[in-house]
Design a protein around this motif. Structure first.
Motif, PDB file in Angstrom:
ATOM      1  N   LEU A 309       0.839  -1.201   0.000  1.00  0.00           N
ATOM      2  CA  LEU A 309       0.000   0.000   0.000  1.00  0.00           C
ATOM      3  C   LEU A 309       0.878   1.257   0.000  1.00  0.00           C
ATOM      4  CD1 LEU A 309      -3.007   0.561   2.431  1.00  0.00           C
ATOM      5  CD2 LEU A 309      -1.292   2.327   2.129  1.00  0.00           C
ATOM      6  N   VAL A 310       1.858   1.296   0.916  1.00  0.00           N
ATOM      7  CA  VAL A 310       2.705   2.485   1.061  1.00  0.00           C
ATOM      8  C   VAL A 310       3.564   2.707  -0.181  1.00  0.00           C
ATOM      9  CG1 VAL A 310       4.656   3.425   2.375  1.00  0.00           C
ATOM     10  CG2 VAL A 310       2.709   2.444   3.581  1.00  0.00           C
ATOM     11  N   LEU A 375      22.469   8.590   4.831  1.00  0.00           N
ATOM     12  CA  LEU A 375      22.358   8.640   3.368  1.00  0.00           C
ATOM     13  C   LEU A 375      21.216   9.569   2.975  1.00  0.00           C
ATOM     14  CD1 LEU A 375      23.834   7.279   0.930  1.00  0.00           C
ATOM     15  CD2 LEU A 375      21.845   5.783   0.740  1.00  0.00           C
ATOM     16  N   SER A 376      21.546  10.601   2.216  1.00  0.00           N
ATOM     17  CA  SER A 376      20.574  11.602   1.765  1.00  0.00           C
ATOM     18  C   SER A 376      20.542  11.626   0.224  1.00  0.00           C
ATOM     19  CB  SER A 376      20.978  12.991   2.272  1.00  0.00           C
ATOM     20  OG  SER A 376      20.935  13.045   3.676  1.00  0.00           O
ATOM     21  N   PRO A 377      19.495  12.223  -0.389  1.00  0.00           N
ATOM     22  CA  PRO A 377      18.280  12.771   0.222  1.00  0.00           C
ATOM     23  C   PRO A 377      17.142  11.742   0.210  1.00  0.00           C
ATOM     24  CG  PRO A 377      18.425  13.501  -2.059  1.00  0.00           C
ATOM     25  CD  PRO A 377      19.542  12.513  -1.842  1.00  0.00           C
ATOM     26  N   PHE A 378      16.882  11.186   1.364  1.00  0.00           N
ATOM     27  CA  PHE A 378      15.839  10.164   1.527  1.00  0.00           C
ATOM     28  C   PHE A 378      15.066  10.467   2.807  1.00  0.00           C
ATOM     29  CE2 PHE A 378      19.297   8.226  -0.825  1.00  0.00           C
ATOM     30  CZ  PHE A 378      18.663   7.493  -1.823  1.00  0.00           C
ATOM     31  N   PHE A 379      14.029   9.698   3.068  1.00  0.00           N
ATOM     32  CA  PHE A 379      13.389   9.714   4.379  1.00  0.00           C
ATOM     33  C   PHE A 379      12.875   8.315   4.677  1.00  0.00           C
ATOM     34  CE2 PHE A 379       9.930  10.685   1.474  1.00  0.00           C
ATOM     35  CZ  PHE A 379       8.782  10.120   2.026  1.00  0.00           C
ATOM     36  N   ARG A 380      12.676   8.036   5.965  1.00  0.00           N
ATOM     37  CA  ARG A 380      12.197   6.707   6.360  1.00  0.00           C
ATOM     38  C   ARG A 380      10.789   6.798   6.910  1.00  0.00           C
ATOM     39  NH1 ARG A 380      13.902   3.219  11.626  1.00  0.00           N
ATOM     40  NH2 ARG A 380      12.245   4.542  12.464  1.00  0.00           N
ATOM     41  N   ILE A 381       9.966   5.879   6.452  1.00  0.00           N
ATOM     42  CA  ILE A 381       8.630   5.690   7.014  1.00  0.00           C
ATOM     43  C   ILE A 381       8.582   4.308   7.639  1.00  0.00           C
ATOM     44  CG2 ILE A 381       6.271   5.078   6.305  1.00  0.00           C
ATOM     45  CD1 ILE A 381       6.220   7.478   4.547  1.00  0.00           C
ATOM     46  N   SER A 382       8.065   4.223   8.864  1.00  0.00           N
ATOM     47  CA  SER A 382       7.725   2.932   9.454  1.00  0.00           C
ATOM     48  C   SER A 382       6.260   2.654   9.136  1.00  0.00           C
ATOM     49  CB  SER A 382       7.933   2.968  10.967  1.00  0.00           C
ATOM     50  OG  SER A 382       7.321   1.844  11.564  1.00  0.00           O
ATOM     51  N   TYR A 383       6.015   1.513   8.472  1.00  0.00           N
ATOM     52  CA  TYR A 383       4.613   1.181   8.154  1.00  0.00           C
ATOM     53  C   TYR A 383       4.029   0.173   9.146  1.00  0.00           C
ATOM     54  CZ  TYR A 383       6.892  -2.506   5.248  1.00  0.00           C
ATOM     55  OH  TYR A 383       7.663  -3.544   4.784  1.00  0.00           O
ATOM     56  N   ALA A 384       4.549   0.219  10.381  1.00  0.00           N
ATOM     57  CA  ALA A 384       4.041  -0.662  11.440  1.00  0.00           C
ATOM     58  C   ALA A 384       2.831  -0.025  12.124  1.00  0.00           C
ATOM     59  CB  ALA A 384       5.146  -0.952  12.446  1.00  0.00           C
ATOM     60  N   THR A 385       1.860   0.353  11.322  1.00  0.00           N
ATOM     61  CA  THR A 385       0.612   0.897  11.855  1.00  0.00           C
ATOM     62  C   THR A 385      -0.516   0.502  10.907  1.00  0.00           C
ATOM     63  OG1 THR A 385      -0.424   2.888  12.744  1.00  0.00           O
ATOM     64  CG2 THR A 385       0.853   3.165  10.731  1.00  0.00           C
ATOM     65  N   SER A 386      -1.748   0.887  11.208  1.00  0.00           N
ATOM     66  CA  SER A 386      -2.904   0.353  10.466  1.00  0.00           C
ATOM     67  C   SER A 386      -2.961   0.873   9.035  1.00  0.00           C
ATOM     68  CB  SER A 386      -4.199   0.736  11.186  1.00  0.00           C
ATOM     69  OG  SER A 386      -4.450   2.124  11.020  1.00  0.00           O
ATOM     70  N   ASN A 387      -3.641   0.104   8.178  1.00  0.00           N
ATOM     71  CA  ASN A 387      -3.819   0.498   6.778  1.00  0.00           C
ATOM     72  C   ASN A 387      -4.484   1.869   6.678  1.00  0.00           C
ATOM     73  OD1 ASN A 387      -3.118  -2.247   6.650  1.00  0.00           O
ATOM     74  ND2 ASN A 387      -4.169  -2.498   4.699  1.00  0.00           N
ATOM     75  N   ALA A 388      -5.493   2.106   7.525  1.00  0.00           N
ATOM     76  CA  ALA A 388      -6.229   3.374   7.461  1.00  0.00           C
ATOM     77  C   ALA A 388      -5.312   4.552   7.776  1.00  0.00           C
ATOM     78  CB  ALA A 388      -7.407   3.342   8.440  1.00  0.00           C
ATOM     79  N   VAL A 389      -4.479   4.399   8.799  1.00  0.00           N
ATOM     80  CA  VAL A 389      -3.539   5.469   9.166  1.00  0.00           C
ATOM     81  C   VAL A 389      -2.525   5.684   8.045  1.00  0.00           C
ATOM     82  CG1 VAL A 389      -1.660   6.079  10.748  1.00  0.00           C
ATOM     83  CG2 VAL A 389      -3.823   5.200  11.654  1.00  0.00           C
ATOM     84  N   LEU A 390      -2.027   4.589   7.480  1.00  0.00           N
ATOM     85  CA  LEU A 390      -1.039   4.690   6.400  1.00  0.00           C
ATOM     86  C   LEU A 390      -1.628   5.365   5.165  1.00  0.00           C
ATOM     87  CD1 LEU A 390       0.644   1.189   6.791  1.00  0.00           C
ATOM     88  CD2 LEU A 390       1.696   3.409   7.316  1.00  0.00           C
TER      89      LEU A 390
END
Length: 405
Positions: A309-310, A375-390
């Motif tokens: 999804l993400v 390491l740039s230019p990047f960003f990190r997302i943790s997808y350890a949360t609900s589908n709706a929140v994501l």
């Protein structure tokens, strides 16, 4: 509040920074407390609850009175369970006396490095890296040697880059897969190419951080380094823990196995710091490792769905390029096409830190900027949360990127 006297704090503290991932999570909490609508995607923490059988084992341990100090290295039952786990899942033969328990995976790394590093020793760390690796090396008086990986290589360390980074001063390489922050994994063949390099350098030890071992997707088969190259067994510390696969982050149990003289050195250090991991958490971890494992595939399926999804939604955002990782619960998208644009406030996006700050301010989405991981230019997302929140978070990111000029 009065300032501390000049020179009061240890010089070693000047070599390190507070954990950026913890800082982002705390900032999101603070903004929420002020009434802001904030979605925090900074924490590397499963949103699932600890399975009931593990909780019940902890409660039973409390009722049995297992509330005293334990051996520094961990209770015998847990060390035996760790040895059994390594044999069962990784085909690695360790005795219980080669196994060690610490209050979290971070404490395993801390004990191993501070027990072995001297001034001038080098530790090879592929970037992007988990934020704590270089700072723990610096605390121990060592020098982090960073090897930048490329998005084009799937953020994987190449044998050529590893070989070039090793010097006579190299003491360790820290090797983490599935990777935090990229989710990158290595096939057996890719690992073998790296271990072939390490076999040429007999003075280099390997600290392999396998914390996300069970969180791999698409039928990926996980291997750890000493399993791929048994000749490295005598200079490998294989580290893991219950935090991620068993949704036990707050229980604070990390474990490892390696050569007994190293384990004894780590125990000597821990005897003068934390003493031992929580007795109750240790008994819960015995049940985690020995008990039913049937919930792990369920966690995997949920995380894989969230990953897909993400990745799909971020790749629809203007200027973002998001690879699909093989494991862990992070994505590490590139924003190289967005550098130089201006945010809604009119501020220029010169760095990934600017991007993360503007995103939080204008859309209330907290992510960790790539520079924190080297390491740039990047960003990190943790997808350890609900589908709706994501979904909501990704919609906000899409809107934010669409509004950059």
């Amino acid at each position: 509040m009065s300032a501390l006297p000049k020179g009061f704090l240890a010089e070693s503290l000047g070599r390190i920074q507070p954990s950026p991932t913890i800082a982002v999570t705390q900032k999101a909490r603070d903004l929420k407390a002020q009434g802001r609508d904030v979605i925090g995607l900074g924490a590397g923490e499963p949103d699932f609850d600890t399975p009931d059988n593990i909780k019940e084992a902890a409660i039973a341990a409390i009722r049995r009175g297992e509330t005293k100090y334990t051996a520094v290295e961990g209770i015998p039952e847990l060390r035996a369970a760790i040895a059994a786990k390594f044999k069962r899942e990784n085909d690695l033969s360790y005795t219980a006396s080669q196994c060690f328990v610490a209050p979290g995976g971070k404490a395993v790394i801390y004990n191993a490095l501070l027990a072995t590093l001297n001034a001038g020793d080098e530790v090879v760390i592929p970037a992007p890296y988990w934020v704590s690796y270089p700072d723990i090396v610096r605390l121990g008086g060592g020098t982090p040697v960073i090897i930048e990986t490329k998005i084009e290589d799937g953020f994987r360390l190449t044998p050529q880059a590893l070989d070039a980074a090793i010097t006579p001063k190299t003491k360790w390489i820290i090797f983490n897969q599935p990777s935090n922050p990229t989710g990158a994994c290595y096939t057996r063949e890719q690992l073998k190419a790296l271990t072939d390099v390490l076999m040429k350098h007999s003075h280099v030890w390997v600290l392999t951080d396998d914390m996300y071992e069970h969180l791999v997707y698409g039928g990926f088969t996980y291997h750890t380094i000493a399993q791929v190259e048994p000749r490295l067994y005598e200079r490998t510390l294989t580290m893991n823990g219950v935090s991620k696969a068993y949704a036990m982050t707050g229980w604070r149990i990390g474990y490892c196995a390696g050569p007994e003289p190293l384990i004894r050195a780590m125990a000597k250090l821990q005897s003068q710091s934390a003493s031992n991991a929580s007795s109750i958490s240790q008994w819960a971890s015995v049940e985690a490792l020995n008990g039913p494992q049937d919930f792990i595939p369920k966690f995997q399926r949920a995380f894989e769905e969230r990953r897909d999804l993400v990745v799909a939604m971020l790749n629809q955002a203007s200027g973002i390029e998001c690879p699909k990782p093989e494991g862990a619960f992070y994505v590490y998208p590139s924003i190289r096409k967005l550098i130089g644009k201006r945010g809604p406030s009119g501020k220029a996006i010169a760095t990934d830190e600017d991007f993360a700050a503007e995103l939080l301010e204008s859309e209330g989405v907290a992510v960790v900027h790539g520079a924190a991981f080297g390491l740039s230019p990047f960003f990190r997302i943790s997808y350890a949360t609900s589908n709706a929140v994501l979904e909501e978070a990704c919609r906000r990111i899409q809107r934010f990127c669409g509004n950059l000029r």
